[in-house]
Design a protein around this motif. Sequence first.
Motif, short mmCIF file in Angstrom:
data_model
loop_
_atom_site.label_atom_id
_atom_site.label_comp_id
_atom_site.label_asym_id
_atom_site.label_seq_id
_atom_site.Cartn_x
_atom_site.Cartn_y
_atom_site.Cartn_z
N THR A 196 0.84 -1.20 0.00
CA THR A 196 0.00 0.00 0.00
C THR A 196 0.87 1.24 0.00
O THR A 196 0.59 2.22 -0.69
CB THR A 196 -0.93 0.00 1.23
OG1 THR A 196 -1.74 -1.18 1.20
CG2 THR A 196 -1.83 1.23 1.23
N ARG A 199 2.21 1.70 -3.40
CA ARG A 199 1.20 2.28 -4.30
C ARG A 199 1.04 3.76 -4.03
O ARG A 199 0.86 4.56 -4.96
CB ARG A 199 -0.13 1.54 -4.13
CG ARG A 199 -0.18 0.19 -4.80
CD ARG A 199 -1.61 -0.31 -4.93
NE ARG A 199 -2.20 -0.56 -3.64
CZ ARG A 199 -2.12 -1.72 -2.99
NH1 ARG A 199 -1.44 -2.71 -3.52
NH2 ARG A 199 -2.71 -1.88 -1.82
N ALA A 203 1.55 6.82 -6.58
CA ALA A 203 0.52 7.83 -6.82
C ALA A 203 1.12 9.21 -6.99
O ALA A 203 0.51 10.10 -7.57
CB ALA A 203 -0.49 7.83 -5.68
N GLU A 288 -4.70 -6.44 -7.17
CA GLU A 288 -5.17 -5.08 -6.95
C GLU A 288 -4.59 -4.11 -7.97
O GLU A 288 -5.16 -3.06 -8.23
CB GLU A 288 -4.82 -4.62 -5.53
CG GLU A 288 -5.79 -5.15 -4.48
CD GLU A 288 -5.42 -4.71 -3.08
OE1 GLU A 288 -4.43 -3.97 -2.94
OE2 GLU A 288 -6.12 -5.09 -2.13
N GLU A 289 -3.46 -4.47 -8.56
CA GLU A 289 -2.87 -3.61 -9.59
C GLU A 289 -3.87 -3.44 -10.74
O GLU A 289 -3.93 -2.38 -11.36
CB GLU A 289 -1.57 -4.22 -10.13
CG GLU A 289 -0.55 -4.62 -9.06
CD GLU A 289 -0.04 -3.45 -8.25
OE1 GLU A 289 -0.34 -2.30 -8.61
OE2 GLU A 289 0.65 -3.67 -7.25
N GLU A 292 -6.54 -0.81 -10.03
CA GLU A 292 -6.08 0.58 -10.08
C GLU A 292 -5.70 1.02 -11.48
O GLU A 292 -5.28 2.16 -11.68
CB GLU A 292 -4.87 0.75 -9.15
CG GLU A 292 -5.20 0.49 -7.68
CD GLU A 292 -3.98 0.63 -6.80
OE1 GLU A 292 -2.87 0.76 -7.34
OE2 GLU A 292 -4.13 0.62 -5.58
#
Length: 443
Positions: A196, A199, A203, A288-289, A292
């Motif tokens: 997380t 990520r 961002a 989860e990639e 997103e």
Amino acid sequence: MAEPTSTEARPTRAYVIHPDLGHARTQRRDPEHALAEAVALAHALPGIEIVGEEVARLREPNPGTLFGKGKLAEISDRLASVEAELVLVDGPVTPVQQRNLEKDWDVKLLDRTGLILEIFADRARTREGVLQVEMAALSYQRTRLVRAWTHLERQRGGLGFVGGPGETQIEADRRAIDEQMTRLRRQLERVVKTRTLHRAARAKVPYPIVALVGYTNAGKSTLFNRMTGAEVMAKDMLFATLDPTMRAIRLPDAGGGASGRKIILSDTVGFISDLPPELVAAFRATLEEVLEADLILHVRDISHPETEEQAEDVAEILESLGVDEDVELIEVWNKIDALSDDTRAALRRTDSRTEGVQSVSALTGEGLDDLIVAIDTHLSRALDEPRTEATVRLAFSDGRRRAWLHEAGVVEREEAVEDGLVLHLRWTARQRAGFEALDSPEE
């Protein structure tokens, strides 16, 4: 071929069976193609020598032995004739059926879930991948704790599926598994927290994410390597990639309108029909990639006889993951090099007229320039956010944030003043948020 020396491990002789329930079968697949996929799965497991394969047709599964008496005897004779030591059943096998079949045939037996778990255990490389496989394996093992459990007295290979003396051990083994799963969950929570943070760091980079998804062995890793120059494991083998790999790259100017924008390209684990539920849950964090992604490239092996069925399986898994239907998606029809010249030419004409379809050969590079232009076009549409003007004042020493703004391509004009620099910008809300995150406490 030279005989193996005493120091070389002899491969395990495996026999692959695809049970075909005929009219009761709920799968969309042709049984022969399903068997071919099961054999490919078996080949993906190291130390295995395939000595036989068959589609076993049966009207109804026998609750105790899966197969009826006649079929059971037929298969037993074939197993003895090829000296099979391991039977891989391409479908679900209950613990009772497994116990009885192992006893009747005098072999070890793995069902489809057990086989895929063994492959995943062998291929997982990152800490998260290893933990997720262990979690899935324990969840699977827990379902195998049944009465009359004496068939597991002997040690099993691979993941070391739990063995024990039988019924009296069930509760103790269940407690041991539950305690181990609790420990693994805690470790996995820490690893997921780290991801997380990663990520959150990404961002701050104003680059869109492009995720490669597709049925296993569709050629995703080969395409990833072709586009990034990376050396991700890419073999003609199911589940060659199990852990996501990400690279920031600049799309080359293909000469047909590509802007040369920077993107983050993500290679993901391949999907497969009837993926064990334990693994869908365990690998959700890894996937989860995809959730997103600004753009999804659905890579299809267009030369496969069941490419349409594989595409449906991928669509179902994407839906189960909660992927937004509004996310831009390109179908990449890969492996056109395996097609005849006429078929390949027809496909190229079709995709030139079809929105959201690109035919390529990741192996030879054919069609890659057109794909790059399509990626750029779709991203422009997906990221078509309103831009606003802004002015930012930076100190002369603030080279990092100045470089970030120029890298993002949002600087319209820059001027030096007495105490620093004034930059006149045109940017999106996404880019502004990324810039402001540079000053976040996490930095």
